[in-house]
Design a protein around this motif. Structure first.
Motif, PDB file in Angstrom:
ATOM      1  N   GLU A  25      -2.543   6.593   8.043  1.00 35.98           N
ATOM      2  CA  GLU A  25      -3.317   6.102   6.902  1.00 35.98           C
ATOM      3  C   GLU A  25      -2.773   4.757   6.429  1.00 35.98           C
ATOM      4  O   GLU A  25      -3.547   3.816   6.191  1.00 35.98           O
ATOM      5  CB  GLU A  25      -3.280   7.118   5.762  1.00 35.98           C
ATOM      6  CG  GLU A  25      -4.085   6.678   4.545  1.00 35.98           C
ATOM      7  CD  GLU A  25      -4.100   7.717   3.443  1.00 35.98           C
ATOM      8  OE1 GLU A  25      -4.529   7.357   2.320  1.00 35.98           O
ATOM      9  OE2 GLU A  25      -3.685   8.860   3.685  1.00 35.98           O
ATOM     10  N   LEU A  26      -1.450   4.657   6.293  1.00 39.86           N
ATOM     11  CA  LEU A  26      -0.859   3.397   5.856  1.00 39.86           C
ATOM     12  C   LEU A  26      -1.151   2.270   6.843  1.00 39.86           C
ATOM     13  O   LEU A  26      -1.564   1.168   6.451  1.00 39.86           O
ATOM     14  CB  LEU A  26       0.657   3.563   5.689  1.00 39.86           C
ATOM     15  CG  LEU A  26       1.154   4.318   4.468  1.00 39.86           C
ATOM     16  CD1 LEU A  26       2.670   4.487   4.536  1.00 39.86           C
ATOM     17  CD2 LEU A  26       0.765   3.615   3.172  1.00 39.86           C
ATOM     18  N   LEU A  27      -0.923   2.543   8.117  1.00 38.75           N
ATOM     19  CA  LEU A  27      -1.132   1.510   9.134  1.00 38.75           C
ATOM     20  C   LEU A  27      -2.614   1.204   9.326  1.00 38.75           C
ATOM     21  O   LEU A  27      -2.987   0.091   9.725  1.00 38.75           O
ATOM     22  CB  LEU A  27      -0.506   1.957  10.455  1.00 38.75           C
ATOM     23  CG  LEU A  27       1.024   2.052  10.440  1.00 38.75           C
ATOM     24  CD1 LEU A  27       1.543   2.735  11.697  1.00 38.75           C
ATOM     25  CD2 LEU A  27       1.646   0.668  10.289  1.00 38.75           C
ATOM     26  N   THR A  80       0.846  -1.183   0.000  1.00 34.41           N
ATOM     27  CA  THR A  80       0.000   0.000   0.000  1.00 34.41           C
ATOM     28  C   THR A  80       0.881   1.230   0.000  1.00 34.41           C
ATOM     29  O   THR A  80       2.037   1.179   0.440  1.00 34.41           O
ATOM     30  CB  THR A  80      -0.937   0.005   1.224  1.00 34.41           C
ATOM     31  OG1 THR A  80      -1.831   1.105   1.147  1.00 34.41           O
ATOM     32  CG2 THR A  80      -0.141   0.091   2.522  1.00 34.41           C
ATOM     33  N   TRP A  81       0.366   2.341  -0.494  1.00 31.42           N
ATOM     34  CA  TRP A  81       1.196   3.535  -0.593  1.00 31.42           C
ATOM     35  C   TRP A  81       0.368   4.789  -0.341  1.00 31.42           C
ATOM     36  O   TRP A  81      -0.866   4.774  -0.441  1.00 31.42           O
ATOM     37  CB  TRP A  81       1.874   3.624  -1.953  1.00 31.42           C
ATOM     38  CG  TRP A  81       1.023   4.290  -3.017  1.00 31.42           C
ATOM     39  CD1 TRP A  81      -0.023   3.734  -3.700  1.00 31.42           C
ATOM     40  CD2 TRP A  81       1.139   5.649  -3.465  1.00 31.42           C
ATOM     41  NE1 TRP A  81      -0.556   4.649  -4.558  1.00 31.42           N
ATOM     42  CE2 TRP A  81       0.127   5.837  -4.449  1.00 31.42           C
ATOM     43  CE3 TRP A  81       1.980   6.706  -3.156  1.00 31.42           C
ATOM     44  CZ2 TRP A  81      -0.063   7.045  -5.112  1.00 31.42           C
ATOM     45  CZ3 TRP A  81       1.807   7.914  -3.813  1.00 31.42           C
ATOM     46  CH2 TRP A  81       0.788   8.074  -4.777  1.00 31.42           C
ATOM     47  N   THR A  82       1.063   5.867  -0.049  1.00 31.11           N
ATOM     48  CA  THR A  82       0.429   7.175   0.074  1.00 31.11           C
ATOM     49  C   THR A  82       1.460   8.254  -0.216  1.00 31.11           C
ATOM     50  O   THR A  82       2.644   8.077   0.109  1.00 31.11           O
ATOM     51  CB  THR A  82      -0.170   7.374   1.487  1.00 31.11           C
ATOM     52  OG1 THR A  82      -0.895   8.604   1.528  1.00 31.11           O
ATOM     53  CG2 THR A  82       0.915   7.428   2.555  1.00 31.11           C
ATOM     54  N   PRO A  83       1.030   9.360  -0.841  1.00 31.80           N
ATOM     55  CA  PRO A  83       1.934  10.511  -0.939  1.00 31.80           C
ATOM     56  C   PRO A  83       2.020  11.183   0.418  1.00 31.80           C
ATOM     57  O   PRO A  83       1.251  10.857   1.330  1.00 31.80           O
ATOM     58  CB  PRO A  83       1.245  11.413  -1.966  1.00 31.80           C
ATOM     59  CG  PRO A  83      -0.205  11.080  -1.836  1.00 31.80           C
ATOM     60  CD  PRO A  83      -0.264   9.625  -1.472  1.00 31.80           C
ATOM     61  N   CYS A  84       2.925  12.127   0.567  1.00 38.11           N
ATOM     62  CA  CYS A  84       3.096  12.736   1.890  1.00 38.11           C
ATOM     63  C   CYS A  84       3.690  14.134   1.780  1.00 38.11           C
ATOM     64  O   CYS A  84       4.683  14.343   1.079  1.00 38.11           O
ATOM     65  CB  CYS A  84       4.011  11.856   2.752  1.00 38.11           C
ATOM     66  SG  CYS A  84       4.233  12.466   4.431  1.00 38.11           S
ATOM     67  N   LEU A  85       3.094  15.070   2.473  1.00 43.49           N
ATOM     68  CA  LEU A  85       3.684  16.389   2.654  1.00 43.49           C
ATOM     69  C   LEU A  85       4.713  16.304   3.777  1.00 43.49           C
ATOM     70  O   LEU A  85       4.452  15.664   4.807  1.00 43.49           O
ATOM     71  CB  LEU A  85       2.615  17.421   3.012  1.00 43.49           C
ATOM     72  CG  LEU A  85       1.644  17.792   1.897  1.00 43.49           C
ATOM     73  CD1 LEU A  85       0.428  18.519   2.474  1.00 43.49           C
ATOM     74  CD2 LEU A  85       2.331  18.671   0.880  1.00 43.49           C
ATOM     75  N   PRO A  86       5.873  16.913   3.623  1.00 38.75           N
ATOM     76  CA  PRO A  86       6.946  16.746   4.617  1.00 38.75           C
ATOM     77  C   PRO A  86       6.820  17.696   5.808  1.00 38.75           C
ATOM     78  O   PRO A  86       7.702  18.495   6.086  1.00 38.75           O
ATOM     79  CB  PRO A  86       8.203  17.034   3.801  1.00 38.75           C
ATOM     80  CG  PRO A  86       7.748  18.023   2.784  1.00 38.75           C
ATOM     81  CD  PRO A  86       6.332  17.670   2.452  1.00 38.75           C
TER      82      PRO A  86
END
Length: 325
Positions: free
Chosen positions: A233-235, A216-222
């Motif tokens: 969200e991933l977990l 599974t994946w997600t983009p992310c703001l740092p």
């Protein structure tokens, strides 16, 4: 006072127009006269302005780097590429002009159309990049740093991001992880179809799924809050995640910190980033290093070769190296 063409002409005993013709190469001048003028130029230390040099050589000695800058503090991720390209250009006897407009096509059209530059290095290459098509139509010497879906016959230099993703996934699979998350770049990076981000993500996810692992994946703001939300969200999607590929240099230290805060310090991480980003972390993290300097140096060398009418490889791919820590 600066030495002028008139000074050179008087010293060499010729007319000003003769000196101009020697500089431009536009007229046939005897070898003896050329030698006399060049001797006077050397003795007087005359430096013709850039316009005169460009007339003679048909070149400006300037190359452009088309790089739409990321706004905000996180644009420091781009700076190593800028400095490495600048250094490589200087080593090749070239000057570097930055084209940082968000609308890269108009800036490139202006620079090439007015003969301001001899060639272009195209950065932040998108999967479907209109700038590549434009450079092809302008018949401008150009090198792409990235792999678009269609390079339009232009040579490109790239780090093999798809192989990088696969290498990262293979490492986690070899360590027995069957539930793996991928934390990626800023959401806008994927929206605009940045080739490097898409290729790294797809390479990792495909390698995992080919082996029957949950991916599974997600983009992310740092930022601290956004990283925490992305991890949750991933977990939340897969509570059994035990391994993670992180391709977000600025988010990486926050990922390590927030995983510990969530009670999951045991999650095995593989980072895709420059070595110095990993060296600053509080715990050892295995990584695939981004060869920033080699990419920049190779791109400048390819462009310099094109400017010298030397045939260049259509594609140059730098392979990933996993550094286990």
């Amino acid at each position: 006072m600066a030495v002028t063409i008139a000074d050179v002409a008087k010293h060499a005993g010729v007319s000003r127009s003769t000196v101009s013709y020697v500089l431009s190469g536009n007229r046939s001048i005897s070898a003896e006269t050329i030698a006399r003028v060049e001797a006077s130029i050397a003795e007087l230390q005359f430096r013709p302005h850039a316009g005169a040099r460009s007339i003679r050589t048909r070149r400006t000695g300037v190359i452009a780097m088309a790089l739409p800058l990321v706004h905000g503090p996180h644009n420091q991720v781009q700076m190593p590429y800028v400095w490495a390209t600048l250094t490589a250009a200087q080593d090749a006897g070239l000057k570097l002009l930055m084209l940082t407009d968000d609308d890269g096509t108009s800036a490139i059209r202006d620079a090439v159309g007015t003969a301001l530059v001899d060639g272009v290095i195209l950065m932040e290459v998108q999967q479907k990049d209109p700038r590549a098509e434009l450079l092809c139509s302008l018949k401008c010497p150009a090198v792409l740093v990235g792999t678009p879906d269609n390079p339009y016959g232009l040579p490109y230099v790239d780090f093999d991001f798809a192989a990088c993703g696969r290498t990262s996934a293979a490492y986690l699979l070899e360590r027995g992880h069957r539930h793996v998350g991928f934390l990626g770049q800023h959401p806008e990076t994927y929206r605009r179809g940045a080739a490097y981000a898409v290729h790294a993500r797809d390479g990792a996810l495909e390698a995992l799924r080919e082996q029957g692992a949950a991916a599974t994946w997600t983009p992310c703001l740092p930022s601290a809050g956004e990283v925490l939300d992305a991890l949750r969200e991933l977990l939340g999607r897969d509570p059994d995640i035990s391994g993670m590929v992180v391709y977000n240099e600025w988010a990486l230290p926050l990922v390590v910190d927030r995983l510990a805060g969530l009670g999951r310090p045991d999650v095995d991480i593989v980072a895709i980033c420059p070595d110095d980003a990993v060296d600053r972390l509080a715990r050892p993290v295995t990584s695939v290093s981004l060869p920033v300097e080699e990419l920049a140096r190779t791109a400048v060398q390819r462009l310099a070769g094109l400017l010298n009418n030397e045939v260049q490889p259509s594609a140059t791919m730098l392979g990933p190296v996993l550094k286990v820590r």
